[in-house]
Design a protein around this motif. Structure first.
Motif, PDB file in Angstrom:
ATOM      1  N   PRO A   4       0.799  -1.228   0.000  1.00 12.91           N
ATOM      2  CA  PRO A   4       0.000   0.000   0.000  1.00 12.91           C
ATOM      3  C   PRO A   4       0.832   1.280   0.000  1.00 12.91           C
ATOM      4  CG  PRO A   4      -0.046  -1.042   2.171  1.00 12.91           C
ATOM      5  CD  PRO A   4       0.629  -2.001   1.246  1.00 12.91           C
ATOM      6  N   ARG A   5       2.124   1.169   0.392  1.00 16.60           N
ATOM      7  CA  ARG A   5       2.974   2.361   0.465  1.00 16.60           C
ATOM      8  C   ARG A   5       3.694   2.652  -0.843  1.00 16.60           C
ATOM      9  NH1 ARG A   5       5.920   1.576   6.384  1.00 16.60           N
ATOM     10  NH2 ARG A   5       4.001   1.496   7.625  1.00 16.60           N
ATOM     11  N   TRP A   6       3.676   1.683  -1.735  1.00 15.09           N
ATOM     12  CA  TRP A   6       4.406   1.846  -3.001  1.00 15.09           C
ATOM     13  C   TRP A   6       3.485   2.353  -4.094  1.00 15.09           C
ATOM     14  CZ3 TRP A   6       8.049  -2.988  -3.863  1.00 15.09           C
ATOM     15  CH2 TRP A   6       9.024  -2.993  -2.851  1.00 15.09           C
ATOM     16  N   THR A   7       4.024   3.214  -4.940  1.00 13.64           N
ATOM     17  CA  THR A   7       3.296   3.599  -6.153  1.00 13.64           C
ATOM     18  C   THR A   7       3.329   2.440  -7.134  1.00 13.64           C
ATOM     19  OG1 THR A   7       5.293   4.481  -7.204  1.00 13.64           O
ATOM     20  CG2 THR A   7       3.943   6.031  -5.895  1.00 13.64           C
ATOM     21  N   VAL A   8       2.500   2.499  -8.145  1.00 16.97           N
ATOM     22  CA  VAL A   8       2.483   1.460  -9.179  1.00 16.97           C
ATOM     23  C   VAL A   8       3.851   1.384  -9.856  1.00 16.97           C
ATOM     24  CG1 VAL A   8       1.469   0.784 -11.384  1.00 16.97           C
ATOM     25  CG2 VAL A   8       0.013   1.679  -9.561  1.00 16.97           C
ATOM     26  N   ARG A   9       4.444   2.548 -10.083  1.00 16.55           N
ATOM     27  CA  ARG A   9       5.759   2.608 -10.730  1.00 16.55           C
ATOM     28  C   ARG A   9       6.795   1.814  -9.930  1.00 16.55           C
ATOM     29  NH1 ARG A   9       9.949   5.896  -9.534  1.00 16.55           N
ATOM     30  NH2 ARG A   9      11.537   6.262 -11.149  1.00 16.55           N
ATOM     31  N   ARG A  10       6.831   2.021  -8.629  1.00 13.23           N
ATOM     32  CA  ARG A  10       7.811   1.315  -7.807  1.00 13.23           C
ATOM     33  C   ARG A  10       7.497  -0.189  -7.744  1.00 13.23           C
ATOM     34  NH1 ARG A  10       9.786   2.282  -1.491  1.00 13.23           N
ATOM     35  NH2 ARG A  10      11.375   0.645  -1.576  1.00 13.23           N
ATOM     36  N   THR A  11       6.214  -0.529  -7.689  1.00 13.18           N
ATOM     37  CA  THR A  11       5.800  -1.933  -7.656  1.00 13.18           C
ATOM     38  C   THR A  11       6.324  -2.690  -8.868  1.00 13.18           C
ATOM     39  OG1 THR A  11       3.805  -1.454  -6.371  1.00 13.18           O
ATOM     40  CG2 THR A  11       3.783  -3.473  -7.682  1.00 13.18           C
ATOM     41  N   ASP A  55      -3.761   3.734 -17.912  1.00  7.33           N
ATOM     42  CA  ASP A  55      -3.099   4.937 -18.399  1.00  7.33           C
ATOM     43  C   ASP A  55      -1.730   5.095 -17.741  1.00  7.33           C
ATOM     44  OD1 ASP A  55      -2.666   8.145 -18.271  1.00  7.33           O
ATOM     45  OD2 ASP A  55      -3.928   7.596 -19.986  1.00  7.33           O
ATOM     46  N   GLU A  56      -0.793   5.662 -18.488  1.00 11.23           N
ATOM     47  CA  GLU A  56       0.567   5.858 -17.957  1.00 11.23           C
ATOM     48  C   GLU A  56       0.585   6.756 -16.726  1.00 11.23           C
ATOM     49  OE1 GLU A  56       3.233   7.211 -20.970  1.00 11.23           O
ATOM     50  OE2 GLU A  56       2.876   5.492 -22.301  1.00 11.23           O
ATOM     51  N   SER A  57      -0.365   7.664 -16.635  1.00 10.48           N
ATOM     52  CA  SER A  57      -0.412   8.581 -15.490  1.00 10.48           C
ATOM     53  C   SER A  57      -0.686   7.851 -14.174  1.00 10.48           C
ATOM     54  CB  SER A  57      -1.493   9.648 -15.711  1.00 10.48           C
ATOM     55  OG  SER A  57      -2.786   9.053 -15.795  1.00 10.48           O
ATOM     56  N   TYR A  58      -1.201   6.608 -14.262  1.00  9.06           N
ATOM     57  CA  TYR A  58      -1.496   5.835 -13.050  1.00  9.06           C
ATOM     58  C   TYR A  58      -0.228   5.368 -12.346  1.00  9.06           C
ATOM     59  CZ  TYR A  58      -6.362   5.452 -14.692  1.00  9.06           C
ATOM     60  OH  TYR A  58      -7.642   5.722 -15.105  1.00  9.06           O
ATOM     61  N   ALA A  59       0.909   5.494 -13.009  1.00  7.76           N
ATOM     62  CA  ALA A  59       2.169   4.998 -12.446  1.00  7.76           C
ATOM     63  C   ALA A  59       2.511   5.631 -11.104  1.00  7.76           C
ATOM     64  CB  ALA A  59       3.314   5.235 -13.438  1.00  7.76           C
ATOM     65  N   TYR A  60       2.027   6.835 -10.862  1.00  8.84           N
ATOM     66  CA  TYR A  60       2.398   7.544  -9.627  1.00  8.84           C
ATOM     67  C   TYR A  60       1.295   7.498  -8.568  1.00  8.84           C
ATOM     68  CZ  TYR A  60       6.401   9.061 -12.286  1.00  8.84           C
ATOM     69  OH  TYR A  60       7.566   9.063 -13.031  1.00  8.84           O
ATOM     70  N   ARG A  61       0.309   6.636  -8.785  1.00  8.18           N
ATOM     71  CA  ARG A  61      -0.744   6.455  -7.788  1.00  8.18           C
ATOM     72  C   ARG A  61      -0.459   5.242  -6.907  1.00  8.18           C
ATOM     73  NH1 ARG A  61      -6.468   7.417 -11.046  1.00  8.18           N
ATOM     74  NH2 ARG A  61      -5.927   9.414 -12.028  1.00  8.18           N
ATOM     75  N   HIS A  62      -1.191   5.187  -5.770  1.00  6.84           N
ATOM     76  CA  HIS A  62      -1.057   4.073  -4.837  1.00  6.84           C
ATOM     77  C   HIS A  62      -2.253   3.127  -4.982  1.00  6.84           C
ATOM     78  CE1 HIS A  62       1.700   7.063  -3.125  1.00  6.84           C
ATOM     79  NE2 HIS A  62       2.314   6.044  -2.550  1.00  6.84           N
ATOM     80  N   PRO A  63      -2.123   1.876  -4.499  1.00  6.70           N
ATOM     81  CA  PRO A  63      -3.185   0.885  -4.686  1.00  6.70           C
ATOM     82  C   PRO A  63      -4.575   1.318  -4.231  1.00  6.70           C
ATOM     83  CG  PRO A  63      -1.206  -0.210  -3.930  1.00  6.70           C
ATOM     84  CD  PRO A  63      -0.917   1.265  -3.892  1.00  6.70           C
TER      85      PRO A  63
END
Length: 321
Positions: A108-115, A145-153
């Motif tokens: 839950p603490r990681w963004t999609v990008r980091r995951t 969408d690529e913009s979702y990369a910086y969101r959290h779960p």
């Protein structure tokens, strides 16, 4: 003859039951009790059965999240049931898993990008720029969408989170993906989208799936072959068409008769099974299904039926044949 991608032979998992101050072992829960099957490259093998039959336990043994009590697991001919350390780490890259609960399986603490970046960093895949490109490419592939990369779960719906889980499973280019009830926690409308996505990705990446579910309509849609499990054992295994058109084992017949049907014409008569599933801590003697089987004979109460090829490409464990 081509070698199967995955070979599972006589796989068992018995959880000990202990009692008393000295934790003396007084029995065992036989969660998986002699599982054998193969999966060929590019194929989808579906495993179906009621809750508690050992499907998820088997999946976790194959991916080495839990250790087996007995048996063999081979990936491309290499025995992987007893390897550890660096060898096990290398194998984990080749077998990835999509879990039932996408929220619980994502940090839950990681963004999609980091995951998506983290597995590539751990295995030293590519340079940072290549990794970043792969993250955005995979998001596009799974319909995000690529913009979702910086969101959290927590910012996503269940279906979107499962798409992220699928992208994470793909990021290391695995040889086998184990999907453990991947759509059971999703709305019906979203289930079909995720199933279609898995099929599209399989075609594009030449993926091999072990697909675990209790839903026969799902497995009928996605699987090439189907294994039916009951009380830790496979009771029938066949090509999808053969199994649905001509089920041999009484348990398979009952499962298919209970599946919802859209067409009102030629509806199958519902087979109601008596009693409850026996406890895996105390399975019945003989055929494990005889206590609920409408076709049980005297031999079923005494002898365990052998799992054998009854008709060409159709295997079953039943004294009727």
């Amino acid at each position: 003859m081509k070698q199967p991608l995955l070979e599972v032979n006589n796989l068992k998992k018995h959880f000990p039951i202990t009692k008393g101050i000295f934790s003396k072992e007084v029995g065992a829960v036989k969660a998986v009790d002699g599982l054998s099957f193969t999966i060929n490259k590019g194929e989808t093998l579906g495993i179906v059965g009621e809750s508690g039959c050992g499907k998820s336990t088997a999946a976790r043994m194959i991916i080495r999240l839990i250790e087996s009590s007995e048996g063999s697991i081979r990936l491309e001919g290499q025995e992987i049931s007893e390897i550890n350390g660096k060898k096990l780490r290398a194998i984990r890259k080749d077998i990835q898993m999509v879990f039932q609960d996408p929220f619980a399986s994502l940090n839950p603490r990681w963004t999609v990008r980091r995951t998506l970046l983290e597995p590539m960093k751990v295995y030293g895949i590519g340079k940072q720029r290549d990794r970043e490109e792969k993250v955005y490419d995979l998001l596009n592939k799974v319909g995000l969408d690529e913009s979702y990369a910086y969101r959290h779960p927590h910012e996503f719906s269940g279906g979107q989170r499962q798409r992220i889980g699928i992208a994470r499973a793909l990021v290391l280019n695995p040889k086998l993906i184990i999907a453990d009830e991947p759509v059971s926690a999703l709305d019906i409308s979203v289930q079909s989208q995720v199933i279609n996505l898995l099929q599209d990705l399989q075609e594009e990446y030449d993926l091999t799936y072990l697909f675990i579910t209790h839903d026969l309509s799902v497995v009928e849609h996605i699987a090439d072959r189907v294994a039916v499990m009951y009380l830790g054992k496979i009771v029938e295994l066949a090509d999808k068409e053969k199994l649905f058109n001509n089920p041999l084992h009484p348990y398979t017949e009952a499962l298919i008769s209970a599946a919802p049907e859209v067409e009102t014409e030629n509806k199958k008569e519902r087979i109601i099974l008596s009693g409850d599933v026996p406890s895996p801590a105390n399975p019945p003697k003989g055929c494990p299904f005889h206590t609920r089987c409408p076709k049980a004979m005297d031999i079923c109460k005494e002898e365990t039926p052998k799992f054998k090829e009854t008709f060409e490409g159709q295997y079953t464990a039943c004294h009727l044949y």
